[in-house]
Scaffold this active site. Structure first.
Site, mmCIF file in Angstrom:
data_model
loop_
_atom_site.group_PDB
_atom_site.id
_atom_site.type_symbol
_atom_site.label_atom_id
_atom_site.label_comp_id
_atom_site.label_asym_id
_atom_site.label_seq_id
_atom_site.Cartn_x
_atom_site.Cartn_y
_atom_site.Cartn_z
ATOM 1 N N ASP A 229 0.837 -1.211 0.000
ATOM 2 C CA ASP A 229 0.000 0.000 0.000
ATOM 3 C C ASP A 229 0.870 1.258 0.000
ATOM 4 O O ASP A 229 0.697 2.152 0.816
ATOM 5 C CB ASP A 229 -0.937 -0.014 1.208
ATOM 6 C CG ASP A 229 -1.957 -1.145 1.121
ATOM 7 O OD1 ASP A 229 -3.111 -0.879 0.786
ATOM 8 O OD2 ASP A 229 -1.563 -2.305 1.365
ATOM 9 N N ASP A 262 -1.222 -2.889 -4.085
ATOM 10 C CA ASP A 262 -1.506 -1.448 -4.028
ATOM 11 C C ASP A 262 -0.220 -0.649 -4.175
ATOM 12 O O ASP A 262 0.368 -0.191 -3.187
ATOM 13 C CB ASP A 262 -2.254 -1.065 -2.755
ATOM 14 C CG ASP A 262 -3.730 -1.450 -2.798
ATOM 15 O OD1 ASP A 262 -4.157 -2.046 -3.819
ATOM 16 O OD2 ASP A 262 -4.450 -1.158 -1.841
ATOM 17 N N HIS A 384 -11.751 -2.935 6.533
ATOM 18 C CA HIS A 384 -11.716 -4.098 5.636
ATOM 19 C C HIS A 384 -11.915 -5.423 6.378
ATOM 20 O O HIS A 384 -11.291 -6.440 6.045
ATOM 21 C CB HIS A 384 -10.403 -4.147 4.855
ATOM 22 C CG HIS A 384 -10.174 -2.964 3.965
ATOM 23 N ND1 HIS A 384 -11.098 -2.575 3.021
ATOM 24 C CD2 HIS A 384 -9.136 -2.090 3.866
ATOM 25 C CE1 HIS A 384 -10.627 -1.509 2.372
ATOM 26 N NE2 HIS A 384 -9.458 -1.183 2.873
#
Length: 635
Positions: A229, A262, A384
């Site tokens: 990420d 990501d 999430h």
């Protein structure tokens, strides 16, 4: 242990696991709202390369590496001119350039309708990726959308943009179509294990270098960088710089960086793939960057196109039909990358390939088995929750039965390490999960954490940093997560680089008891012999996602959980050395980060010697069907 050693140990543990006094009711969210980020923060756009081999043809840029099959290195880069070939000149670091080889590859390009995400102009953290003025200019067609033979007749593309329209662009407006540069991919072959090479891509006046992984089974200590990420804020850039520095310092074997999904956070504004490529180049042009795709590579009109075109992984060399799942051997580790956003059931292509790949793993060559995918199966954050439950049900038992050591994930923008866990229960045979969604992207940190920590969580913090994993021998790995920044309330771009920072989002503090702790340092220890079927759960949370009471205190790091072997004795002794040295270092003013590379190397030599000795004794009694369990001893 002497009283002095015990005193130093307790002092170090207190230093590493400091807690802060927090409000008791962390379920209440403040009404405070963050101000919008300004483009005047000083955050730079990563500049284009201006060092061209042939200036009239333009410069190459966005150079990055990935490991291929045995003896291979994949080199990728971009150019704006299709007259530049997909060639790489390479030679041994100890050879003269006159002895260089030339390798040829292929190039591709694509065009795609842009997608505008609100975070593009109003990010949670960092600088906007675009401003409203330039987006309005892109969407406005009033200067040209007329019938050329009837100037008074507006064309079907006519649009007077007064407010930015988010979402998918209009195919009728060519200004909303992104056109990629030429993306070159060339595979260098017949490279020797452990050798260093120099190379230069076509169109570039710069030289880069890389070192191939050593031969499987003999490479210790072996260091791997870990992140996910990432995005492209100043925090992202700081984490990339840290990875580059740590990988450059790793001795004797620096391997690669694993990025668990990501990457660019382009989110449909595809030019951000180019700026990400410039940012990551300082690391990835010399250290292989091994990736798997995340939701930001498939969602917001991405549909894997930019990712698959730019970040080619060794899927063909590992018998996979897709760039989204692959495996490789490098030094003492077998790495498997899976896709959280493709079918995972028993009849799926991905599952059937995984079964075949796991059967090929030879633990005598690659004693460590690491798996990475994007969405975590074990996550005690409020973000999430349970998104990958179907994948967990499909694949958890398969990975457990094959003795996977470590599972890397991202997705949740925070850091969390688990105890060895299987089916919601702390289990010595289960893998340790490292959730590394703390790369520093523009969406910022996720809070709060669940109030009652599950029994399987060992460390959790809503801040940003990177992980470093050093495999010291077949049984011992030293893992160090280091914080780089927190999300702040009043700092420019909401990025707080203060060493004693604590994340605050919309007026709410990180409610983890580790919120002010700057590092998570741990020995990960597993025995040579692996028999998952013989393991029993030590503590359990059932069902997996329900709240649980606080876990029992962890065993002392020096307390063995099974009959002590020679390797265990070495680990216990080396841990004592680390604690004593670190405690002394704290006393004289040195940081843990400064001390760790020094003391760990000395301690690991003891571990390595004993573990290899034990392996020699036990090897004759092993069968290929023997499996192993994993144990984590917290410092």
């Amino acid at each position: 242990m002497s009283s002095l050693a015990m005193s130093l140990t307790h002092g170090l543990l207190a230093l590493m696991h400091t807690t802060t006094s927090l409000p008791t009711d962390r379920s209440i969210t403040s009404t405070y709202r963050r101000p919008r980020a300004s483009r005047k923060l000083g955050e730079h756009h990563w500049p284009r390369n201006m060092n061209c081999a042939q200036p009239e043809l333009g410069c190459a840029e966005q150079v990055h590496l990935a490991l291929g099959g045995p003896g291979e290195m994949i080199v990728s880069w971009t150019t704006l001119n299709d007259l530049l070939p997909s060639t790489v000149k390479w030679w041994g670091a100890t050879e003269s350039e006159e002895r260089a080889h030339n390798a040829s590859g292929e190039a591709t390009a694509y065009s795609q309708l842009v997608f505008l995400d609100p975070e593009l102009i109003d990010p949670g953290m960092g600088m906007p990726g675009a401003d409203e003025k330039e987006l309005l200019a892109m969407q406005d067609t009033t200067s040209w959308a007329f019938d050329p033979f009837d100037p008074g007749q507006k064309g079907s593309s006519y649009h007077e943009a007064t407010e930015v329209q988010m979402g998918l662009g209009e195919y009728k407006n060519p200004q909303e179509i992104y056109n990629s540069p030429l993306i070159h991919t060339t595979v260098l072959t017949n490279l020797s294990a452990g050798e260093t090479y120099r190379y230069r891509v076509s169109g570039d006046g710069r030289d880069f270098s890389f070192t191939m992984p050593p031969a499987a089974g003999i490479a210790f200590p072996y260091t791997i960088g870990l992140t996910a990420d990432l995005g492209q804020t100043l925090v992202s850039d700081a984490n990339v710089a840290t990875l580059r520095q740590r990988m450059g310092e790793a001795q004797p074997f620096a391997g690669f960086v694993l990025l668990s999904g990501d990457l660019a956070y382009a989110d449909g504004y595809f030019s951000r793939w180019d700026s990400f490529g410039r940012m990551i180049e300082k690391l990835a042009a010399e250290v292989p960057l091994m990736t798997t795709g995340g939701n930001h590579e498939i969602g917001t009109a991405e549909a894997w196109l930019s990712y698959n075109s730019r970040y080619v992984m060794p899927f063909r060399a590992s018998g996979s039909a897709s760039n989204l799942w692959w495996s490789m051997e490098a030094g003492p580790v077998h790495v498997i990358a899976l896709c959280s956003y493709a079918a995972t059931h028993a009849n799926s292509l991905q599952y059937r390939w995984l079964v075949r790949d796991l059967k090929r793993v030879d633990r005598s060559r690659t004693p460590w088995l690491i798996v990475m995918f994007h969405a975590p199966w074990y996550n005690s954050n409020s973000g999430h929750v349970g998104e990958s439950e179907l994948m967990r049900r499909d694949m958890e038992t398969l990975l457990y039965e094959h003795g996977v050591d470590i599972i890397l994930c991202g997705h949740v923008h925070a850091y969390e390490r688990t105890h060895p866990v299987y089916k919601g229960c702390v289990n010595d045979c289960g893998p340790v999960y490292l959730n590394l969604g703390d790369g520093g992207n523009r969406e910022g940190a996720y809070i709060p954490w669940r109030m009652s920590p599950p029994a399987w969580t060992a460390f959790r913090e809503s801040s940003f940093g990177v992980g470093m994993l050093t495999l010291h021998n077949e049984t011992h790995a030293f893992y160090n997560w280091t914080r780089s920044a927190c999300e702040g309330a009043n700092e420019p771009g909401h990025m707080n680089f203060n060493a004693s920072c604590e994340t605050i989002v919309d007026g709410e503090l990180d409610n983890s008891k580790f919120s002010t702790v700057a590092s998570d340092v741990v020995w990960l220890v597993r025995p040579l012999r692996r028999v998952p079927a013989a393991c029993a759960a030590r503590s359990c949370e059932a069902p997996p996602w329900s709240p649980s009471p606080s876990p029992s205190p962890s065993p002392s790091p020096l307390q063995s959980r099974r009959p002590e072997s020679a390797a265990d004795t070495a680990a216990r002794f080396s841990t004592t050395i680390v604690l004593l040295a670190a405690g002394f270092g704290v006393f004289i003013g040195l940081s843990i980060a400064q001390l760790a590379p020094i003391v760990v190397r000395a301690a690991s030599n003891l571990c390595s010697t004993s573990a290899h000795s034990e392996a020699s004794k036990l090897a004759p009694s092993f069968k290929k069907s023997d499996e192993a369990h994993f144990e984590a001893n917290d410092l």
